[in-house]
Design a protein around this motif. Structure first.
Motif, PDB file in Angstrom:
ATOM      1  N   THR B  15       0.824  -1.198   0.000  1.00 49.14           N
ATOM      2  CA  THR B  15       0.000   0.000   0.000  1.00 49.14           C
ATOM      3  C   THR B  15       0.867   1.260   0.000  1.00 49.14           C
ATOM      4  O   THR B  15       2.087   1.171   0.087  1.00 49.14           O
ATOM      5  CB  THR B  15      -0.871   0.051   1.264  1.00 49.14           C
ATOM      6  OG1 THR B  15       0.004   0.214   2.388  1.00 49.14           O
ATOM      7  CG2 THR B  15      -1.675  -1.228   1.426  1.00 49.14           C
ATOM      8  N   HIS B  16       0.209   2.409  -0.052  1.00 46.60           N
ATOM      9  CA  HIS B  16       0.974   3.659   0.010  1.00 46.60           C
ATOM     10  C   HIS B  16       1.741   3.766   1.326  1.00 46.60           C
ATOM     11  O   HIS B  16       2.846   4.292   1.359  1.00 46.60           O
ATOM     12  CB  HIS B  16       0.061   4.870  -0.195  1.00 46.60           C
ATOM     13  CG  HIS B  16      -0.833   5.185   0.957  1.00 46.60           C
ATOM     14  ND1 HIS B  16      -1.908   4.403   1.302  1.00 46.60           N
ATOM     15  CD2 HIS B  16      -0.799   6.187   1.866  1.00 46.60           C
ATOM     16  CE1 HIS B  16      -2.501   4.931   2.368  1.00 46.60           C
ATOM     17  NE2 HIS B  16      -1.854   6.012   2.726  1.00 46.60           N
ATOM     18  N   LEU B  20       5.744   4.306   1.606  1.00 44.58           N
ATOM     19  CA  LEU B  20       6.337   5.400   2.378  1.00 44.58           C
ATOM     20  C   LEU B  20       7.266   4.851   3.453  1.00 44.58           C
ATOM     21  O   LEU B  20       8.361   5.368   3.687  1.00 44.58           O
ATOM     22  CB  LEU B  20       5.237   6.249   3.026  1.00 44.58           C
ATOM     23  CG  LEU B  20       4.352   7.047   2.069  1.00 44.58           C
ATOM     24  CD1 LEU B  20       3.171   7.656   2.824  1.00 44.58           C
ATOM     25  CD2 LEU B  20       5.146   8.151   1.376  1.00 44.58           C
ATOM     26  N   GLU B  21       6.819   3.789   4.112  1.00 40.56           N
ATOM     27  CA  GLU B  21       7.620   3.185   5.185  1.00 40.56           C
ATOM     28  C   GLU B  21       8.957   2.684   4.633  1.00 40.56           C
ATOM     29  O   GLU B  21      10.019   2.942   5.207  1.00 40.56           O
ATOM     30  CB  GLU B  21       6.834   2.030   5.816  1.00 40.56           C
ATOM     31  CG  GLU B  21       7.563   1.321   6.925  1.00 40.56           C
ATOM     32  CD  GLU B  21       6.824   0.045   7.356  1.00 40.56           C
ATOM     33  OE1 GLU B  21       6.834  -0.951   6.597  1.00 40.56           O
ATOM     34  OE2 GLU B  21       6.229   0.049   8.441  1.00 40.56           O
ATOM     35  N   TRP B 196       5.405  12.122   3.568  1.00 40.75           N
ATOM     36  CA  TRP B 196       4.193  11.743   4.303  1.00 40.75           C
ATOM     37  C   TRP B 196       3.314  12.981   4.485  1.00 40.75           C
ATOM     38  O   TRP B 196       3.804  14.090   4.632  1.00 40.75           O
ATOM     39  CB  TRP B 196       4.549  11.180   5.671  1.00 40.75           C
ATOM     40  CG  TRP B 196       5.365   9.927   5.668  1.00 40.75           C
ATOM     41  CD1 TRP B 196       6.534   9.700   4.984  1.00 40.75           C
ATOM     42  CD2 TRP B 196       5.090   8.726   6.404  1.00 40.75           C
ATOM     43  NE1 TRP B 196       6.987   8.431   5.256  1.00 40.75           N
ATOM     44  CE2 TRP B 196       6.135   7.817   6.115  1.00 40.75           C
ATOM     45  CE3 TRP B 196       4.075   8.331   7.288  1.00 40.75           C
ATOM     46  CZ2 TRP B 196       6.176   6.538   6.676  1.00 40.75           C
ATOM     47  CZ3 TRP B 196       4.129   7.065   7.843  1.00 40.75           C
ATOM     48  CH2 TRP B 196       5.157   6.178   7.531  1.00 40.75           C
ATOM     49  N   THR B 197       2.010  12.762   4.528  1.00 36.40           N
ATOM     50  CA  THR B 197       1.090  13.849   4.855  1.00 36.40           C
ATOM     51  C   THR B 197       0.532  13.619   6.257  1.00 36.40           C
ATOM     52  O   THR B 197       0.738  12.558   6.855  1.00 36.40           O
ATOM     53  CB  THR B 197      -0.088  13.892   3.865  1.00 36.40           C
ATOM     54  OG1 THR B 197      -0.796  12.656   3.967  1.00 36.40           O
ATOM     55  CG2 THR B 197       0.394  14.083   2.432  1.00 36.40           C
ATOM     56  N   MET B 199      -2.394  12.991   7.000  1.00 35.29           N
ATOM     57  CA  MET B 199      -3.261  11.819   6.920  1.00 35.29           C
ATOM     58  C   MET B 199      -2.459  10.527   7.013  1.00 35.29           C
ATOM     59  O   MET B 199      -2.839   9.597   7.726  1.00 35.29           O
ATOM     60  CB  MET B 199      -4.033  11.874   5.595  1.00 35.29           C
ATOM     61  CG  MET B 199      -5.002  10.747   5.393  1.00 35.29           C
ATOM     62  SD  MET B 199      -6.247  10.706   6.689  1.00 35.29           S
ATOM     63  CE  MET B 199      -7.715  10.757   5.712  1.00 35.29           C
ATOM     64  N   ASP B 200      -1.327  10.472   6.291  1.00 42.16           N
ATOM     65  CA  ASP B 200      -0.492   9.265   6.337  1.00 42.16           C
ATOM     66  C   ASP B 200      -0.017   8.991   7.764  1.00 42.16           C
ATOM     67  O   ASP B 200       0.036   7.841   8.199  1.00 42.16           O
ATOM     68  CB  ASP B 200       0.743   9.430   5.433  1.00 42.16           C
ATOM     69  CG  ASP B 200       0.380   9.676   3.975  1.00 42.16           C
ATOM     70  OD1 ASP B 200      -0.621   9.105   3.508  1.00 42.16           O
ATOM     71  OD2 ASP B 200       1.098  10.447   3.308  1.00 42.16           O
ATOM     72  N   GLN B 203      -2.841   7.532   9.740  1.00 39.47           N
ATOM     73  CA  GLN B 203      -3.104   6.153   9.309  1.00 39.47           C
ATOM     74  C   GLN B 203      -2.018   5.207   9.820  1.00 39.47           C
ATOM     75  O   GLN B 203      -2.298   4.071  10.189  1.00 39.47           O
ATOM     76  CB  GLN B 203      -3.179   6.086   7.780  1.00 39.47           C
ATOM     77  CG  GLN B 203      -4.445   6.729   7.228  1.00 39.47           C
ATOM     78  CD  GLN B 203      -4.533   6.608   5.723  1.00 39.47           C
ATOM     79  OE1 GLN B 203      -3.529   6.622   5.038  1.00 39.47           O
ATOM     80  NE2 GLN B 203      -5.739   6.485   5.215  1.00 39.47           N
TER      81      GLN B 203
END
Lengths: 416, 309
Positions: B15-16, B20-21, B196-197, B199-200, B203
């Protein structure tokens, strides 16, 4: 946005005159990614400058000098999300240093939106953008034929532009191209289909961004694993633990698979795939993991584990396409540093085969390289590098060049 | 391998947040491998809590190859400071705290008043701490979506010997090949969660079940309504004549200097409810919560040029 949302990185290429800012602004606005305080700030500034409509480029012009001078200096990154995907837009300024900025933003992109004005059609700059996109190997290209409202939404005009563009793109070997007629100003075919382009049966821009398959943008067959860091906890519990940490740049690996360590050529088998969340049986690009091996081999940062069908090259000499990024020209008498995957070594330039005129694609002889120049060069590196051609694998075919005196990044390269 | 399994992995599992991770882990490992003496800035705020989890993912089962550092303005929320200390102990990692008070005592920071916002002066103490320990790289939890000058910052952001950021003279950053080189006395700020945003972050906090200070969740608090937002009443912030103290149910979207960080009205009691609120909010994180970023269009940029994060 849910926990299964995918990430897509794209860039937009075109000048302000093509409606690039309007297009980005509308994508952000219609996906509800512009906040009220941002909108009110740019509305105020637009009004102060005597503009009739809101100038969305102000959203990305983050630096004081840019706002004062009304110019864009540098690549800006913007973020928005829909329920299907999270998007990162690399927004590049259109004028000076264009090549350098576009190459930078393009290097991480899955997709490029190339904007043309329906009235003007395919211009020199369209060819330049497309050439750079092909050079940096952006997998998916969208030709956005904007301002269709200015040509009475003419299907004939759209078809004419597409035909000319596709012919040009074919010469560069580009195949994955989608042409979309749209009006960023009116909003046709961006997020909504609108009422003016009924003859067009294809996708809207947003629908394409949300659905285009990007899973195979990385090489899924040949395992490539540059060792970043060797983990040796040296605690009671992990006394003999030697984990080779890194990110899988291409392909996949499973416990028990045989791997070859390059450049030494020694082989071993994967004993464990270790992550913070537990051990895995199998891992894929682009996961970051730690691998332990069955055998004790001397391995350090800069080595690469490989397996799978095609072996990479191991060599000290190669040819590459180079984009010169520095204001200081290339000096062929000097040694530079090359950083390729996790290995940094001294290098020198043994020749410039030709320089490419990005507007005409003609090849010229060149004695040196200046900022924004693109050229085919021959290079020699002090230690062997483990690489693939850039077209096979972006991660193991790319490198940067660093000037040791200033520590600046002076060039970006793509191995031929 | 069966194609079905491959498709499950590539299309559905990665996933996104996974993307990102993995990017952030890769960045942290580059720092560990290439920088001689790095540090990770940890304030006890939500972004730096995410940074610690990413560091665990990057380096466990070993210890972190760098200490945690906090520049304490002593204008922090006490809940956040106790959380900071607790988390460092739980992780078994070394925490270095340097206080703005040290710089005030030395005379390198001169305040106009005791209740003045201290955010801008953090840079002085940070630069003194960098010099004291000889750090050549400091990792911070800044994000490009936070503020428009940050949107143009590199992941590896070079600072000269005065700790200054020159936005017009940044090193080009291509692919994920990072130039980590500095001369003696210079340093690099590294932002592993640049992409990252807000929101990220929420989440990820939800996905990883990360513990965060309680003040991020809805609670009752005495506040004063001021033009820029709600101000939390504290020792340092007292009502002026004519101002009324009211009790409201609020949460903090960011936690910074207590004299300039405003909470927002909210009933969100856990990360999931915050995600739902974040999805529909119409005001940016800093616009809603930071008085010091409202002073001018370029206030963050000016602070960054002085050595701020």
């Amino acid at each position: 946005m849910s926990s299964t949302t995918q990430l897509l990185r794209f860039i937009t290429a075109g000048s302000v005159d093509d409606g690039k800012s309007t297009l980005i602004g509308r994508l952000l606005h219609d996906s509800k990614s512009i906040f009220e305080d941002q909108f009110s700030a740019i509305s105020k500034t637009s009004a102060k400058r005597g503009m009739a409509t809101v100038d969305f480029s102000l959203l990305t012009d983050g630096l004081q000098a840019e706002r004062e001078q009304g110019i864009t200096i540098d690549v800006a990154y913007r973020y928005f999300a829909t329920p299907r995907r999270k998007f990162i837009i690399g927004d590049t300024p259109g004028h000076e240093q264009y090549t350098r900025n576009m190459v930078t933003a393009a290097s991480t992109a899955n997709l490029v939106v190339i904007l043309v004005d329906a009235r003007k059609g395919v211009l020199v700059q369209t060819r330049r953008h497309t050439y750079l996109a092909s050079l940096v190997g952006i997998p998916h290209i969208v030709l956005a034929v904007n301002k269709m409202d200015m040509v009475d939404y003419s299907q004939a005009r759209f078809s004419e532009i597409c035909a000319e563009y596709l012919k040009f793109a074919a010469q560069l070997g580009l195949t994955d191209i989608t042409c979309i007629p749209l009006s960023a100003l009116v909003g046709d075919m961006l997020v909504e289909r609108g009422d003016n382009l009924d003859w067009y049966q294809g996708t809207t821009l947003m629908n394409l961004l949300e659905n285009i398959v990007i899973d195979y943008d990385v090489n899924t067959t040949d395992f490539r694993y540059p060792v970043q860091w060797v983990c040796r906890p040296q605690t009671e519990e992990y006394h003999d633990f030697r984990g080779f940490m890194g990110r899988i740049e291409a392909g996949e690996i499973a416990v028990g698979d045989e791997i070859t360590v390059l450049p030494s050529g020694r082989t071993s088998r994967v004993k464990e795939i270790v992550t913070y969340d537990g051990k895995l049986q199998r891992a894929y690009a682009p996961q970051s993991v730690a691998l332990t091996l069955e055998d004790e081999i001397d391995i350090s940062r800069g080595d690469m584990f490989v397996s799978g069908g095609v072996a990479p090259k191991v060599a000290k000499e190669f040819e590459a396409m180079l984009c010169w990024l520095s204001e200081t020209p290339l000096d062929q008498n000097r040694k530079y540093l090359i950083k390729h995957t996790t290995r940094t070594a001294k290098c020198l330039f043994s020749g410039i085969a030709y320089r490419v005129d990005v507007n005409t694609l003609e090849q010229h002889a060149a004695a040196t390289l200046n900022m924004n120049d693109i050229a085919r060069v021959a290079m020699k590196v002090q230690q062997p590098l483990v690489f693939d051609s850039y077209t096979t694998d972006r991660a193991t075919g790319s490198f940067i060049v660093i000037d040791e005196a200033t520590n600046n990044t002076v060039a970006a390269g793509m191995i031929a | 391998m069966e194609l079905a399994e491959k498709e499950r992995m590539t299309a559905h599992t990665f996933t996104h947040l996974d993307a990102l991770e993995s990017e952030s882990i890769h960045i942290m490992r580059e720092v560990a491998a290439e920088c001689k003496n790095p540090a990770l800035l940890f304030s006890g705020g939500k972004d730096s809590i995410v940074m610690l989890r990413l560091a665990e993912k990057a380096f466990r089962p070993a210890k972190f190859p760098f200490p945690l550092v906090h520049i304490d303005t002593e204008h922090n929320f006490p809940e956040v400071i106790s959380f900071r200390d607790k988390r460092a102990v739980e992780l078994g990692e070394r925490l270095i705290v340097r206080s703005l008070e040290d710089s005030i005592r030395k005379g390198t920071v001169v305040l106009k008043s005791a209740t003045q916002s201290r955010n801008v002066f953090q840079s002085v103490t940070l630069l003194e701490t960098i010099a004291e320990f000889g750090f050549d790289a400091c990792m911070g939890g800044a994000r490009r979506d936070e503020e428009k000058s940050r949107a143009k910052e590199r992941i590896f952001s070079f600072r000269d010997e005065f700790g200054q950021w020159d936005p017009k003279n940044q090193r080009p950053e291509l692919w994920d090949i990072y130039n980590t080189r500095v001369h003696a006395g210079e340093n690099i700020r590294v932002f592993p969660i640049s992409n990252w945003t807000e929101m990220d972050i929420w989440q990820y906090i939800e996905r990883e079940r990360l513990e965060i200070p309680d003040i991020y969740f809805a609670h009752e608090r005495e506040v004063i309504q001021r033009p820029g937002g709600l101000m939390p009443v504290s020792e340092l912030v007292q009502p002026q004549p004519g101002e009324k103290v009211v009790r409201k149910t609020v949460r903090f979207r960011t936690v910074g200097d207590i004299t300039c960080t405003c909470p927002v009205e909210s009933n969100a009691k856990n990360a999931l409810e915050i995600i739902a609120e974040t999805a529909i909010t119409r005001i940016t994180e800093r616009g809603a919560t930071r008085m010091d970023d409202q002073t001018s269009d370029a206030s963050m940029e000016l602070r960054k040029k002085e050595g701020y994060f």
